[in-house]
Write an enzyme that holds these catalytic residues in place. Sequence first.
Site, mmCIF file in Angstrom:
data_model
loop_
_atom_site.group_PDB
_atom_site.id
_atom_site.type_symbol
_atom_site.label_atom_id
_atom_site.label_comp_id
_atom_site.label_asym_id
_atom_site.label_seq_id
_atom_site.Cartn_x
_atom_site.Cartn_y
_atom_site.Cartn_z
ATOM 1 N N LYS A 1 0.831 -1.215 0.000
ATOM 2 C CA LYS A 1 0.000 0.000 0.000
ATOM 3 C C LYS A 1 0.864 1.263 0.000
ATOM 4 O O LYS A 1 0.627 2.174 -0.780
ATOM 5 C CB LYS A 1 -0.904 0.054 1.250
ATOM 6 C CG LYS A 1 -1.957 -1.016 1.345
ATOM 7 C CD LYS A 1 -2.936 -0.740 2.488
ATOM 8 C CE LYS A 1 -2.335 -0.754 3.882
ATOM 9 N NZ LYS A 1 -1.832 -2.061 4.340
ATOM 10 N N ARG B 1 11.559 0.752 11.249
ATOM 11 C CA ARG B 1 10.321 0.303 11.871
ATOM 12 C C ARG B 1 10.567 -0.762 12.930
ATOM 13 O O ARG B 1 11.121 -1.810 12.645
ATOM 14 C CB ARG B 1 9.383 -0.232 10.789
ATOM 15 C CG ARG B 1 9.020 0.845 9.783
ATOM 16 C CD ARG B 1 7.986 0.359 8.821
ATOM 17 N NE ARG B 1 6.828 -0.218 9.471
ATOM 18 C CZ ARG B 1 5.612 -0.177 8.965
ATOM 19 N NH1 ARG B 1 5.397 0.442 7.828
ATOM 20 N NH2 ARG B 1 4.617 -0.746 9.585
ATOM 21 N N ARG C 1 0.279 -8.567 13.724
ATOM 22 C CA ARG C 1 -0.365 -7.597 12.836
ATOM 23 C C ARG C 1 -1.284 -8.284 11.827
ATOM 24 O O ARG C 1 -2.352 -7.778 11.498
ATOM 25 C CB ARG C 1 0.698 -6.741 12.125
ATOM 26 C CG ARG C 1 1.401 -5.795 13.092
ATOM 27 C CD ARG C 1 2.637 -5.184 12.474
ATOM 28 N NE ARG C 1 2.292 -4.264 11.412
ATOM 29 C CZ ARG C 1 3.081 -3.992 10.374
ATOM 30 N NH1 ARG C 1 4.244 -4.600 10.241
ATOM 31 N NH2 ARG C 1 2.695 -3.144 9.476
HETATM 32 P P1 AMP Z 1 1.124 0.802 9.072
HETATM 33 O O1 AMP Z 1 2.311 1.632 8.771
HETATM 34 O O2 AMP Z 1 -0.101 1.249 8.344
HETATM 35 O O3 AMP Z 1 1.384 -0.673 8.879
HETATM 36 O O4 AMP Z 1 0.805 1.002 10.625
HETATM 37 C C1 AMP Z 1 1.740 0.667 11.635
HETATM 38 C C2 AMP Z 1 1.040 0.567 12.986
HETATM 39 O O5 AMP Z 1 0.440 1.815 13.322
HETATM 40 C C3 AMP Z 1 -0.093 -0.441 13.060
HETATM 41 O O6 AMP Z 1 0.384 -1.762 13.317
HETATM 42 C C4 AMP Z 1 -0.910 0.121 14.228
HETATM 43 O O7 AMP Z 1 -0.294 -0.132 15.477
HETATM 44 C C5 AMP Z 1 -0.810 1.625 13.985
HETATM 45 N N1 AMP Z 1 -1.876 2.120 13.082
HETATM 46 C C6 AMP Z 1 -1.709 2.634 11.832
HETATM 47 N N2 AMP Z 1 -2.882 2.993 11.285
HETATM 48 C C7 AMP Z 1 -3.830 2.690 12.209
HETATM 49 C C8 AMP Z 1 -5.241 2.792 12.244
HETATM 50 N N3 AMP Z 1 -5.934 3.275 11.185
HETATM 51 N N4 AMP Z 1 -5.890 2.370 13.357
HETATM 52 C C9 AMP Z 1 -5.220 1.885 14.417
HETATM 53 N N5 AMP Z 1 -3.883 1.734 14.459
HETATM 54 C C10 AMP Z 1 -3.187 2.136 13.373
#
Ligand code: AMP
Length: 193
Positions: free
Chosen positions: A13, A135, A146
């Site tokens: 994404k 990260r 996740r």
């Molecule tokens: P991502 O970079 O989108 O994979 O997000 C990394 C982490 O941020 C996730 O594993 C969640 O802990 C948190 N996170 C990101 N977006 C959201 C969301 N829309 N709702 C809740 N937690 C989020």
Amino acid sequence: MNLILLGPPGCGKGTQATYIVEKYDYVQLSTGDMLREAIKNNTPTGKIVKNVLASGKLVDNELIIQIMKEKIEETATSPGRIFDGFPRTLAQAESLNALLSQNNLSINLLIELVVDQEELFERITKRASESDSVRDDDNADVLRKRLDVYNKETRPIIAFYEKDFFVNKIDGMQDISTVNKLIDKLIENNTKH
Ligand code: AMP
């Protein structure tokens, strides 16, 4: 244009969103990036969410929705928004509908990047081994968590959207440029008048 990119962690994404932003001058609204930025800057929000991100769980809906509300208002004049990593729960999906309509906006395009779980493990493990990975959540244990959270809390929003919209499925196992082209075509078809 309001485009929602759906799909599990590691499906591409973020990579695809970056490409669309460059080509179309849209803004990328990645809640993951916003939260990582808050952690990096040690803001009050950053302090609250640091451990949540490291655990692979989701941050509270209320906090995320508040952040997104501000971002939608801030980007009122943008030609387009790409929602990347948001919504992730049914409550967030419902709030997004409300936030968009309050701003006289609506969802124009939904794309799901479909990738199998074995491939995701490979991708994330690779990302974790790259020296510039910043990260904390790129490791096999947190990834398992996740994916679990994705399957339980996020996957159901696809069926939620399918009640009212067509969700375009793209095979995310294809190479990045093939996926790019398919997304491109969908955006072009969608913005044609
Ligand atoms: P991502 O970079 O989108 O994979 O997000 C990394 C982490 O941020 C996730 O594993 C969640 O802990 C948190 N996170 C990101 N977006 C959201 C969301 N829309 N709702 C809740 N937690 C989020």
